[in-house]
Structure formats: structure tokens, C-alpha cells
Design a protein around this motif. Structure first.
Motif, PDB file in Angstrom:
ATOM      1  N   MET A 152       0.880  -1.212   0.020  1.00 49.61           N
ATOM      2  CA  MET A 152       0.148  -0.064   0.026  1.00 49.61           C
ATOM      3  C   MET A 152       1.036   1.132   0.125  1.00 49.61           C
ATOM      4  SD  MET A 152      -1.465   0.883   3.751  1.00 49.61           S
ATOM      5  CE  MET A 152      -0.459   1.871   4.869  1.00 49.61           C
TER       6      MET A 152
ATOM      7  N   TYR B 274       1.353   5.156   1.295  1.00 46.81           N
ATOM      8  CA  TYR B 274       1.119   5.971   2.291  1.00 46.81           C
ATOM      9  C   TYR B 274       0.268   7.487   1.629  1.00 46.81           C
ATOM     10  CZ  TYR B 274       3.413   3.338   5.774  1.00 46.81           C
ATOM     11  OH  TYR B 274       3.677   2.382   6.764  1.00 46.81           O
TER      12      TYR B 274
ATOM     13  N   PHE C  78      12.813  11.192  -7.914  1.00 48.84           N
ATOM     14  CA  PHE C  78      11.592  11.117  -7.230  1.00 48.84           C
ATOM     15  C   PHE C  78      11.152   9.771  -7.016  1.00 48.84           C
ATOM     16  CE2 PHE C  78       6.901  10.131  -7.338  1.00 48.84           C
ATOM     17  CZ  PHE C  78       6.384  11.062  -6.495  1.00 48.84           C
ATOM     18  N   GLU C  79      10.585   9.220  -5.726  1.00 46.03           N
ATOM     19  CA  GLU C  79      10.398   7.810  -5.207  1.00 46.03           C
ATOM     20  C   GLU C  79       9.261   8.086  -4.367  1.00 46.03           C
ATOM     21  OE1 GLU C  79      12.800   4.716  -3.053  1.00 46.03           O
ATOM     22  OE2 GLU C  79      13.692   6.332  -3.082  1.00 46.03           O
ATOM     23  N   PRO C  80       8.097   7.604  -4.930  1.00 43.23           N
ATOM     24  CA  PRO C  80       6.981   7.676  -3.916  1.00 43.23           C
ATOM     25  C   PRO C  80       7.184   6.768  -2.798  1.00 43.23           C
ATOM     26  CG  PRO C  80       6.230   6.731  -6.273  1.00 43.23           C
ATOM     27  CD  PRO C  80       7.600   6.867  -6.063  1.00 43.23           C
ATOM     28  N   VAL C  81       6.739   7.171  -1.640  1.00 45.11           N
ATOM     29  CA  VAL C  81       6.722   6.589  -0.453  1.00 45.11           C
ATOM     30  C   VAL C  81       5.720   5.648  -0.247  1.00 45.11           C
ATOM     31  CG1 VAL C  81       7.240   6.910   2.265  1.00 45.11           C
ATOM     32  CG2 VAL C  81       8.085   8.644   0.716  1.00 45.11           C
ATOM     33  N   ALA C  82       6.186   4.285  -0.406  1.00 48.58           N
ATOM     34  CA  ALA C  82       5.095   3.291   0.093  1.00 48.58           C
ATOM     35  C   ALA C  82       5.538   2.285   1.085  1.00 48.58           C
ATOM     36  CB  ALA C  82       4.983   2.332  -1.221  1.00 48.58           C
ATOM     37  N   ALA C  83       4.581   1.738   1.750  1.00 47.25           N
ATOM     38  CA  ALA C  83       4.582   0.961   2.899  1.00 47.25           C
ATOM     39  C   ALA C  83       5.366  -0.424   2.645  1.00 47.25           C
ATOM     40  CB  ALA C  83       3.469   0.736   3.679  1.00 47.25           C
TER      41      ALA C  83
END
Lengths: 287, 361
Positions: free
Chosen positions: A1, A3, B354-359
Motif C-alpha cells: 500500500m 501512504y 522522485f520515489e513515492p513513499v510506500a509501505a
């Protein structure tokens, strides 16, 4: 998922000054994350980075899984420290402007501020202004709320109402990132991120942040004398009625009292958030 | 009291803009009133036409500056030169009396020419009357009314005031109140904010412009003989320059006081050096160039040319093109700077950063 909002090793420098240093942070749906720190710790700068108002010098930030952009901001509710309201417009006009900006065709002014529809915002009390700023931020049912010092300068009753709104919003699934230096408010958050000098120096739930820290509690008749002595020895002393709480070990504090010919019952007790915060920040900022 | 005086000096020395105003303004005023504030026109561009053009031109001395001698030209040639501003005086020979057509929009040049003709006639009488009689005829402003030349210029001053001062104050107020930050995180495109902010002032200035022109016509009988469209194009270009300056000032001002200071520094030289009050041609060469970098100088040319002389758009291409260039440069720079305030992400770095922060899954 993914955030709702996140930072990975986010760093920002202004010349030689590093305002935010390698910060990792995430906020998920339905959770209230408190960003705790003293003035100048870098909380507001971090928030401005997360919203895309400042570009990280290094690292990255994401908003709803992407770069902060027009599309992602559509799902955002933001209350800055300055509240972002127009003092020379009425409550109704401020509401109309924001709802139009978010493309809400029909909207009704919330009950909490509806009675002030025709009042100029500049004429309202700070508590009412904050209530309106909240109402405006909630107006488009945002997925993420970012609140910068939301209760600064308001009384306990207004503050309590605002926190009721924050919790209710989180229960509906909204993620909330809130900056504060008020410990009582911080205790209402699901998770805390403690910042000092631009860095994250502690993070986790309230229990995790406090950890197994203990302070020394002194029960004594002459609390003024004991306060003066311990304060004079350089300890940070908190007064709770006739009880005093200071960092350190019972043996060390007892020794100090003995040196000053003062009596009192000395015992170790679990630290509260404020004491843990002082301990964390003091160790992180040796100056 | 000593502590108060020392504190005041310390604050003043840190406030570079106020210091600049304290030092710079007296210097500007000294230069302006020393070199530019001159109603005496020493050079009058003059065209001489008709069969005796060469002889007549030879008899003209300062302040007349003969720029063209055309033996086959006629009254129409002179009117054309006066209309497009290439000459202030035109002498039509080959008739009796010889006619001296004068551009009434150049008030001080006409007064200087009339004086010079009178002196010539006096000198001629003393030497036996060899010069033909000259009949002066003032075009465009026959009664040499000051209001007729001031009001077209004043329309420019009003646009300058609204475009620069009011616009910059409006934007700085947003910055001071912190609402500009709120705008930046709303789902607006930077263009929505920039033009949403500018358009009301554009509309307001346009309404003010119409009102002042109508009042000038109604109260002072100022004529409007030219094309409304040409006037409108000139006014729009000039307004875009002033709005651009307003936005530009707002991007370098932290508060309304600073914006007012900068706007004053921009507006005051234009009032004094644009030809609105003192004729540009009468200014010392050392300060005249300043007039040519000020946008109001070009709008004054356009407004007087259209309202009083029915100057066609082709004759005004120089001021129109200069204003177009100024509008493009100033507004472009202003919008870029304002846009950077609103959307710093527009200056984004490489996509690799850029790097999306994901769990973790």
C-alpha cells in the motif's frame, strides 16, 4: 500500500543551514500522526516540503503516491499557522471561495460557524477563526489533513472541540498530520514523530516514544526550598502540587538534597511525555 | 533619548530601501529639476514645403531645426508630418501669406515658435521687410489649452497608479496574511491565481480609463478624434506593462510598505520624465534617454496622438511596438517569478530523484 503522504530521507538546506535533515515520515489512512518539536525544530519546513511548497535538496516526498501536484492537492485539507483565511471577507465569502476552488457546486456552511455567516473574519475571535479554518479545510472531505499548530493561541474549550473534529475525521478514514509543541495534544495522536534541529530524534506510539524513561519524584514539605536547591544545581524541575519531578536517579537526587540539608521522599516514577521529550531533545541537542 | 536615537539609526541603516529612498530621491529630484524640468524648447523640428521652400528654410534659425525641405510638398505633406509627430512646425510656401502650421499638442514648442516668428517679424521690419508675412495656424489644439494635452497623459498616469501600486499591494497583502500559501496548495493552476489576481485590476483600470476620458471630454471639452481601437490597443499594452511591474514589485516585497516604496520609485520618475509635464525634447540630452526607457513616455505619445490628432495606428507603430516589447519582457518576468512562489515544483529536478513513499507489503 502507499501512504497518503510520505518523506524519504528528505533534506532541505538554505545555504549552509540544514533545516530538515534526512527525515523519514509516513501518514496512513485514518491515523493521526503528531509532529512534535520545539520552535525551530523544522516541523513547518518539513510540512511545506510535503505539500510541494519547498523542494527537497535531497531525498523525496510524495503526496497520495505522487509528486505534490494540482491533482493530489485536490484531496488535501491544509490549515497553516496563519490560518489562510481572508480577514476582509465574511465567513460566508471565505467559505464560498474555498468550496468554489475545490469545485464543490453546492455546499452548506457548517453549523459551528453558520451563525457568523455575515461577520468579517477579521472581527472574529481567534478560536472562531480556527474553527472556520478547520471547517474550510474539511469542506471538500479531504483524504489527508495537514494542520500546522492548529490550536495555538486558543482556549482549552475550543482546543477540545477542534480535537473532537480531528478524531472524528480520522475515524472516517482521513489521515491527519498535525504539528504541535503542546504535550497534551501530542498524547491524543496515534503516532508521534519528534524532531529536533531538523532531524527525527524519536518516533512511534506514545509508549514507544516515552520508552522506559523514569524521572525522580520528590515528596517534601518544603517544596520551595527543594525546588530552589535542585534548580540551582542545574536540574529541570517540574512542580506538580507539592511534588517535584526531576530527571536523574533517586540516588543522585537524594545526594543533592542531603548536601543541601533538605529532606524528602525520593522515588523513581515513569516519565510523562513532556519529560521524555525534554530528555530526547536535550540529548539530541547537546548545546 | 540617546538609546532611542542609536536604536533608530541602527534600524535605519539596516533598512536598505528606506536608505535608498532617502539618498536616491533627492538625487533624482536634483537631476530632474536641474536638467529635465525645462519648458523652454530650444529645438523645434520643422518641415518646409512649397516652391520657395529652400529660400524660406535658409531664413529659419534657432530654435527652428529644419528636418525636411520639400519644394513639391504642400499643406497635406505638412499635416502628415505634424500628425505623425515628425515635425512640430510646418511652413507652407508659395502662397501669400506663407502659412506656418503648428502641432497644438506640443504646447511649449508652439509657444516657442510663435515667439520666434514674432521676433523674426520685428527684425524684418527693422531691416526693411524682406521676409514674407507668416500666418500661424495651430492644429489639433487651436486655443493651446493645457487641459487638452494633460488629460490624455493623465489617463496613462491613472493606469500606472492602478497597475503598479494597487496590484502590488493586492498581492503583497496575500503574502503578508499567509493566504498565498493557502492558494499554492489549493487545486489552482499557477495561471489561475496569477490571472485571477491580475484581471480584476485590468478591468478596474479599464473602467477608470473610460471614466477619465469621458470626464475629460465632458468637463474640459477634450476632443477624441482618433480611433478608439488604436487607443484601446495602446492602453492595453501599457496596462500590461504596469500590471507586470506591479506583480514584479510584489515578488520582491515582503510587506506593503516595501511595495509602496518600490512603486513610488517606479512611478515618480515617470510623472516627471515621460513628457507628461515637461516636454521630452526640451530635456538635456543626458537625462532624455531616461524618458525613452519609461513606458509612460510611449503611452503619452499614443494617447495624445489618437485623442487630439487622429493619428492612425501605422503612425504609432514605434510606441506600440516598444510597449509590446516592454509588456512581454516585464509581464513574462513577473509571471515567472510569481509562478515560482506559487509552484516551486515547476522547477522540479530529474525524474530519477522522485520515489513515492510506500509501505512495506
Amino acid at each position: 500500500m502507499q501512504y497518503l503522504v510520505g518523506a524519504r530521507s528528505a533534506t532541505i538546506r538554505f545555504g549552509d543551514f540544514t533545516a530538515v535533515d534526512r527525515v523519514d515520515l509516513e501518514v496512513g489512512s485514518g491515523e493521526v500522526v503528531g509532529l512534535l518539536g520545539a520552535n525551530g525544530a523544522g516541523k513547518t519546513t518539513l510540512i511545506r516540503m510535503l505539500l510541494g511548497l519547498l523542494i527537497p535538496t535531497r531525498g523525496s516526498v510524495s503526496l497520495f503516491g505522487g509528486r505534490p501536484s494540482r491533482a493530489t492537492r485536490r484531496r488535501l485539507g491544509y490549515v497553516p499557522q496563519s490560518l489562510g483565511l481572508y480577514d476582509d471577507l465574511t465567513v460566508g465569502e471565505n467559505w464560498a471561495f474555498t468550496t468554489a476552488a475545490f469545485g464543490i457546486a453546492e455546499s452548506t456552511l457548517p453549523e459551528s460557524v453558520a451563525g457568523y455567516r455575515h461577520e468579517l473574519v477579521g472581527d472574529l475571535s481567534l478560536g472562531l477563526k480556527r474553527r472556520l479554518a478547520f471547517a474550510v479545510a474539511f469542506s471538500h472531505d479531504p483524504g489527508l489533513l495537514v494542520l500546522d499548530e492548529p490550536t495555538s493561541g486558543v482556549g482549552p474549550l475550543s482546543s477540545s472541540h477542534l480535537w473532537e473534529d480531528i478524531r472524528a475525521s480520522a475515524e472516517r478514514g482521513t489521515g491527519v498530520l498535525v504539528t504541535t509543541h503542546n504535550m497534551e495534544e501530542a498524547e491524543q495522536c496515534d503516532r508521534l514523530v519528534v524532531m529536533a534541529e531538523g532531524r527525527v530524534v524519536a518516533a512511534g506510539t506514545l509508549g514507544q516514544v516515552i520508552g522506559d524513561r523514569h524521572v525522580v519524584q520528590v515528596d517534601c514539605a518544603d517544596w520551595r526550598g527543594v525546588f530552589a536547591a535542585l534548580d540551582g544545581d542545574g536540574l529541570i524541575v517540574q512542580v506538580h502540587g507539592s511534588r517535584l519531578r526531576v530527571p536523574g536517579t533517586p540516588e543522585h537526587v537524594a545526594g543533592l538534597l542531603h548536601r543541601h540539608d533538605l529532606g524528602g521522599d525520593v522515588s523513581a516514577v515513569p516519565a510523562n511525555l513532556e519529560e521524555a521529550f525534554v530528555d530526547i531533545v536535550t540529548k539530541a541537542s547537546p548545546r | 533619548m540617546r538609546a532611542m536615537v542609536i536604536k533608530e539609526f541602527r534600524q535605519l541603516l539596516r533598512d536598505k530601501r528606506t536608505l535608498g529612498l532617502l539618498v536616491g530621491l533627492p538625487v533624482i529630484l536634483l537631476v530632474v529639476f536641474g536638467y529635465a524640468a525645462n519648458f523652454n524648447v530650444s529645438k523645434i523640428p520643422t518641415v518646409v514645403v512649397g516652391p520657395e521652400a529652400a529660400e524660406s528654410a535658409a531664413q529659419l534659425h534657432a530654435p527652428f531645426d529644419v528636418t525636411e525641405v520639400d519644394p513639391v510638398g504642400n499643406r497635406a505633406t505638412v499635416e502628415s508630418r505634424l500628425q505623425d509627430g515628425k515635425a512640430a512646425v510646418g511652413i507652407v510656401t508659395g502662397q501669400n501669406p506663407v502659412t506656418a502650421l503648428m502641432d497644438g499638442t506640443q504646447l511649449f514648442a508652439v509657444q516657442a515658435a510663435k515667439g520666434a516668428f514674432a521676433r523674426m517679424a520685428q527684425a524684418d521690419v527693422a531691416t526693411g521687410g524682406k521676409i514674407p508675412v507668416i500666418a500661424p495656424e495651430v492644429l489639433y489644439n487651436p486655443d493651446l489649452k493645457t487641459s487638452w494635452i494633460m488629460i490624455p497623459g493623465l489617463t496613462g498616469l491613472i493606469l500606472l497608479f492602478i497597475g503598479t501600486l494597487i496590484t502590488s499591494l493586492g498581492i503583497v497583502r496575500e503574502r503578508q496574511a499567509g493566504t498565498i500559501e493557502q492558494l499554492a496548495v489549493m487545486p489552482f493552476r499557477p495561471w489561475d491565481v496569477i490571472f485571477g489576481k491580475i484581471l480584476p485590476y485590468l478591468l478596474l483600470a479599464s473602467l477608470d480609463l473610460i471614466a477619465i476620458v469621458l470626464l475629460g471630454m465632458g468637463l474640459f471639452g477634450v476632443p477624441f478624434v482618433g480611433s478608439v481601437v488604436t487607443f484601446g490597443i495602446g492602453a492595453l499594452l501599457f496596462l500590461l506593462v504596469t500590471l507586470g511591474m506591479g506583480v514584479l514589485i510584489s515578488t520582491v516585497s515582503q510587506n506593503q510598505g516595501q511595495a509602496i516604496q518600490l512603486a513610488i520609485m517606479f512611478v515618480v520618475p515617470q510623472i516627471l520624465l515621460s513628457g507628461l509635464i515637461f516636454p521630452v525634447g526640451a530635456m538635456a540630452a543626458g537625462v532624455r534617454w531616461i524618458a525613452y526607457v519609461l513606458p509612460l513616455t510611449y503611452f503619452v505619445d499614443i494617447s495624445r496622438g489618437v485623442m487630439l490628432k487622429a493619428e492612425p495606428i501605422a503612425g504609432l507603430w514605434v510606441p506600440l511596438v516598444v510597449l509590446l516589447g516592454m509588456a512581454g519582457a516585464v509581464l513574462g518576468l513577473a509571471v515567472l517569478r510569481f509562478r515560482r512562489d506559487l509552484a516551486p515544483s515547476a522547477r522540479h529536478r530529474g525524474e530519477d530523484d522522485f520515489e513515492p513513499v510506500a509501505a512495506a507489503a
